[in-house]
Design a protein around this motif. Structure first.
Motif, mmCIF file in Angstrom:
data_model
loop_
_atom_site.group_PDB
_atom_site.id
_atom_site.type_symbol
_atom_site.label_atom_id
_atom_site.label_comp_id
_atom_site.label_asym_id
_atom_site.label_seq_id
_atom_site.Cartn_x
_atom_site.Cartn_y
_atom_site.Cartn_z
ATOM 1 N N GLU A 171 0.826 -1.207 0.000
ATOM 2 C CA GLU A 171 0.000 0.000 0.000
ATOM 3 C C GLU A 171 0.863 1.261 0.000
ATOM 4 O O GLU A 171 0.582 2.232 -0.717
ATOM 5 C CB GLU A 171 -0.923 0.006 1.221
ATOM 6 C CG GLU A 171 -1.977 -1.099 1.223
ATOM 7 C CD GLU A 171 -1.475 -2.419 1.766
ATOM 8 O OE1 GLU A 171 -2.269 -3.377 1.828
ATOM 9 O OE2 GLU A 171 -0.275 -2.513 2.132
ATOM 10 N N SER A 175 1.218 4.021 -2.982
ATOM 11 C CA SER A 175 0.927 5.419 -2.676
ATOM 12 C C SER A 175 2.061 6.341 -3.109
ATOM 13 O O SER A 175 1.838 7.453 -3.591
ATOM 14 C CB SER A 175 0.674 5.588 -1.176
ATOM 15 O OG SER A 175 -0.473 4.875 -0.777
ATOM 16 N N ILE A 176 3.289 5.866 -2.942
ATOM 17 C CA ILE A 176 4.446 6.681 -3.322
ATOM 18 C C ILE A 176 4.648 6.686 -4.832
ATOM 19 O O ILE A 176 4.857 7.742 -5.447
ATOM 20 C CB ILE A 176 5.711 6.155 -2.612
ATOM 21 C CG1 ILE A 176 5.608 6.383 -1.096
ATOM 22 C CG2 ILE A 176 6.965 6.833 -3.168
ATOM 23 C CD1 ILE A 176 6.692 5.696 -0.298
ATOM 24 N N TRP A 178 2.548 5.588 -7.404
ATOM 25 C CA TRP A 178 1.429 5.936 -8.286
ATOM 26 C C TRP A 178 0.411 6.861 -7.633
ATOM 27 O O TRP A 178 -0.600 7.183 -8.253
ATOM 28 C CB TRP A 178 0.721 4.661 -8.749
ATOM 29 C CG TRP A 178 1.615 3.715 -9.472
ATOM 30 C CD1 TRP A 178 2.374 3.974 -10.570
ATOM 31 C CD2 TRP A 178 1.842 2.329 -9.159
ATOM 32 N NE1 TRP A 178 3.062 2.851 -10.957
ATOM 33 C CE2 TRP A 178 2.759 1.813 -10.106
ATOM 34 C CE3 TRP A 178 1.364 1.465 -8.167
ATOM 35 C CZ2 TRP A 178 3.201 0.499 -10.101
ATOM 36 C CZ3 TRP A 178 1.804 0.158 -8.146
ATOM 37 C CH2 TRP A 178 2.708 -0.315 -9.105
ATOM 38 N N LYS A 179 0.652 7.245 -6.381
ATOM 39 C CA LYS A 179 -0.316 8.067 -5.641
ATOM 40 C C LYS A 179 -1.680 7.405 -5.576
ATOM 41 O O LYS A 179 -2.711 8.054 -5.586
ATOM 42 C CB LYS A 179 -0.468 9.462 -6.289
ATOM 43 C CG LYS A 179 0.831 10.161 -6.615
ATOM 44 C CD LYS A 179 1.648 10.428 -5.361
ATOM 45 C CE LYS A 179 2.932 11.185 -5.718
ATOM 46 N NZ LYS A 179 3.842 11.334 -4.553
ATOM 47 N N ASP A 180 -1.664 6.067 -5.493
ATOM 48 C CA ASP A 180 -2.918 5.313 -5.538
ATOM 49 C C ASP A 180 -2.746 4.001 -4.763
ATOM 50 O O ASP A 180 -2.234 3.017 -5.308
ATOM 51 C CB ASP A 180 -3.309 5.033 -6.993
ATOM 52 C CG ASP A 180 -4.655 4.323 -7.108
ATOM 53 O OD1 ASP A 180 -5.299 4.084 -6.068
ATOM 54 O OD2 ASP A 180 -5.060 4.015 -8.246
ATOM 55 N N ALA A 181 -3.171 3.986 -3.505
ATOM 56 C CA ALA A 181 -3.010 2.805 -2.661
ATOM 57 C C ALA A 181 -3.839 1.621 -3.139
ATOM 58 O O ALA A 181 -3.559 0.478 -2.757
ATOM 59 C CB ALA A 181 -3.393 3.143 -1.222
ATOM 60 N N ARG A 183 -3.723 0.269 -5.856
ATOM 61 C CA ARG A 183 -2.911 -0.562 -6.740
ATOM 62 C C ARG A 183 -1.918 -1.422 -5.945
ATOM 63 O O ARG A 183 -0.876 -1.816 -6.452
ATOM 64 C CB ARG A 183 -2.177 0.325 -7.750
ATOM 65 C CG ARG A 183 -3.114 1.081 -8.685
ATOM 66 C CD ARG A 183 -2.373 2.038 -9.608
ATOM 67 N NE ARG A 183 -1.552 1.332 -10.577
ATOM 68 C CZ ARG A 183 -0.821 1.942 -11.536
ATOM 69 N NH1 ARG A 183 -0.865 3.280 -11.627
ATOM 70 N NH2 ARG A 183 -0.090 1.250 -12.369
#
Length: 251
Positions: A171, A175-176, A178-181, A183
């Protein structure tokens, strides 16, 4: 991601179960000798296969109050200082050290940073790396970031089949990057956090089978540890330390 879920499962082996079923006459030792005692690290002395050993485990706790006090198994600086103290004591008295790891990482709270979290981890790495006694670590759940690495820097590192070891959580990675946890599953594939991937990359020494009941799993852990400790105890101290140094140089 299936490996991640298995490593985080609530019904897997616990540190308490391991201490009860692998060691006899276990006596817990407290404190970092600097005024604190982190409950997320439980360590002490016990008998393993008839020989005295130092045992150090991460502990998540059971009841909510206990889990909160232990930050769900994420040690504070005092925990790493306690672990380092126990390892140095073990070396002084020629006791092998067995570490059991199940942590998402070091506690990231503001108070931990004020108390010197990074320095405590670095000192723990140094003290374990220089300890003149055999040291084996086993990851039996999550192995996250420097919080796990600080306890996995001895002579050998083994992993249970349903465990993970990575620089950070899927997670956090997602987040780092793709700025999307959401994924996280994709991130887990890229991290190569499974025991099989880490064995192939020579980061760990082996994978411990996780079949049958919890007691059967403990017997398998005991078998592996007995065999590996017997090998390490035959090495002169100078060879042990050189072998440990070269193990990490190859990374």
């Amino acid at each position: 991601m299936e490996t991640v879920r298995a490593a985080r499962a609530s019904d897997k082996l616990s540190a308490h179960y391991l201490r009860e079923h692998l060691f006899s006459d276990f006596v817990e030792l407290h404190g970092d000798r600097q005024g604190a005692d982190d409950p997320a690290i439980v360590g002490g002395i016990g008998l393993f296969a008839g020989q005295p050993v130092t045992v150090i485990t991460t502990s998540r706790g059971y009841k909510l109050e206990e889990r909160l006090a232990k930050h769900f198994g994420q040690p504070e600086p005092a925990g790493y200082r306690k672990a380092a103290r126990l390892v140095k004591d073990a070396a002084r008295f020629k006791r092998p050290v067995l570490l059991f790891i199940d942590t998402a990482g070091a506690f990231p709270g503001k108070e931990a940073e004020y108390a010197g979290q990074g320095q405590a981890i670095a000192q723990c790495l140094t003290d374990i790396g220089q300890a003149e006694t055999p040291i084996i670590s086993v990851i039996f759940g999550e192995g996250g970031s420097g919080g796990a690495l600080a306890l996995a820097c001895g002579d050998e590192l083994w992993m249970m089949e349903n465990s993970m070891y990575s620089v950070l959580s899927p997670e956090g990675f997602a987040s780092i990057l793709w700025k999307d946890a959401s994924r996280a599953a994709e991130a887990a594939e890229l991290l190569g956090l499974t025991p099989e991937s880490l064995l192939k990359g020579q980061v760990i020494e082996g994978v411990i089978k996780q079949e049958g009941s919890k007691s059967a799993q403990c017997r398998e852990i005991a078998r592996v540890l007995e065999e590996e400790l017997a090998k390490l105890k035959k090495l002169p101290v100078s060879s042990l330390l050189n072998r440990r140094y070269e193990r990490f140089r190859k990374f």
